[in-house]
Design an enzyme around this catalytic site. Structure first.
Site, PDB file in Angstrom:
ATOM      1  N   HIS A  29      28.083  86.026  59.174  1.00  0.00           N
ATOM      2  CA  HIS A  29      28.371  84.771  58.476  1.00  0.00           C
ATOM      3  C   HIS A  29      27.462  84.633  57.240  1.00  0.00           C
ATOM      4  O   HIS A  29      27.937  84.369  56.139  1.00  0.00           O
ATOM      5  CB  HIS A  29      28.142  83.611  59.467  1.00  0.00           C
ATOM      6  CG  HIS A  29      28.172  82.247  58.859  1.00  0.00           C
ATOM      7  ND1 HIS A  29      29.243  81.402  58.997  1.00  0.00           N
ATOM      8  CD2 HIS A  29      27.253  81.571  58.117  1.00  0.00           C
ATOM      9  CE1 HIS A  29      28.978  80.274  58.355  1.00  0.00           C
ATOM     10  NE2 HIS A  29      27.780  80.342  57.820  1.00  0.00           N
ATOM     11  N   GLU A  30      26.158  84.875  57.460  1.00  0.00           N
ATOM     12  CA  GLU A  30      25.204  84.763  56.355  1.00  0.00           C
ATOM     13  C   GLU A  30      25.440  85.853  55.308  1.00  0.00           C
ATOM     14  O   GLU A  30      25.260  85.618  54.110  1.00  0.00           O
ATOM     15  CB  GLU A  30      23.759  84.814  56.866  1.00  0.00           C
ATOM     16  CG  GLU A  30      23.376  83.669  57.795  1.00  0.00           C
ATOM     17  CD  GLU A  30      23.624  82.288  57.212  1.00  0.00           C
ATOM     18  OE1 GLU A  30      23.529  82.107  55.988  1.00  0.00           O
ATOM     19  OE2 GLU A  30      23.936  81.373  57.994  1.00  0.00           O
TER      20      GLU A  30
ATOM     21  N   HIS B 143      27.957  84.683  52.863  1.00  0.00           N
ATOM     22  CA  HIS B 143      27.362  83.882  51.785  1.00  0.00           C
ATOM     23  C   HIS B 143      26.673  84.801  50.762  1.00  0.00           C
ATOM     24  O   HIS B 143      26.867  84.662  49.555  1.00  0.00           O
ATOM     25  CB  HIS B 143      26.279  82.934  52.341  1.00  0.00           C
ATOM     26  CG  HIS B 143      26.793  81.806  53.174  1.00  0.00           C
ATOM     27  ND1 HIS B 143      27.752  80.920  52.735  1.00  0.00           N
ATOM     28  CD2 HIS B 143      26.471  81.394  54.428  1.00  0.00           C
ATOM     29  CE1 HIS B 143      27.992  80.025  53.681  1.00  0.00           C
ATOM     30  NE2 HIS B 143      27.230  80.293  54.734  1.00  0.00           N
TER      31      HIS B 143
HETATM   32 ZN   LIG Z   1      26.920  79.199  56.380  1.00  0.00          ZN
END
Ligand SMILES: [Zn+2]
Length: 115
Positions: free
Chosen positions: A59-60, A63
């Site tokens: 998830h990170e 980003h």
């Molecule tokens: Zn996030």
């Protein structure tokens, strides 16, 4: 950073984990052992935590890679018992870029869910 253990690098981004994460694993292990008394279940529940944390890293990374697309460096991804944080070098200048970076993380979760 203090209190963090470097796990390694993914795509040039440092992945760090906070020591309190060990407490989470121990705590989950104790609770599971108290409930079931079954060592196999303890290992399974701790494995699930690690899988969950791997999803947090992905998830990170979502980003971070979107930020990289806009030439913004990510210093590190840090894992805490409450979740992960991608530390970007700077805040994107354009609101649209910021929105895309913000959406990239949850998009990864949707893809993981679909898989
Ligand atoms: Zn996030």
């Amino acid at each position: 950073m203090k209190g963090f253990l470097e796990l390694g690098k993914i795509l040039g981004i440092k992945i760090e984990i906070h020591w309190t994460f060990a407490l989470l694993l121990i705590w989950i292990g104790l609770v599971e052992f108290e409930n079931s008394g079954n060592l196999e279940k303890v290992i399974i529940s701790q494995g699930l935590i690690l899988v969950l944390m791997a999803c947090v890293v992905l998830h990170e990374l979502g980003h971070a890679l979107m930020a990289r697309k806009f030439n913004i460096k990510t210093n590190s991804i840090i894992l805490l018992p409450i979740g992960g944080v991608a530390t970007l070098d700077e805040i994107p200048k354009k609101p649209k870029q910021e929105l895309l970076i913000a959406l990239a993380g949850p998009t990864v979760n949707i893809i993981i869910t679909l898989i």
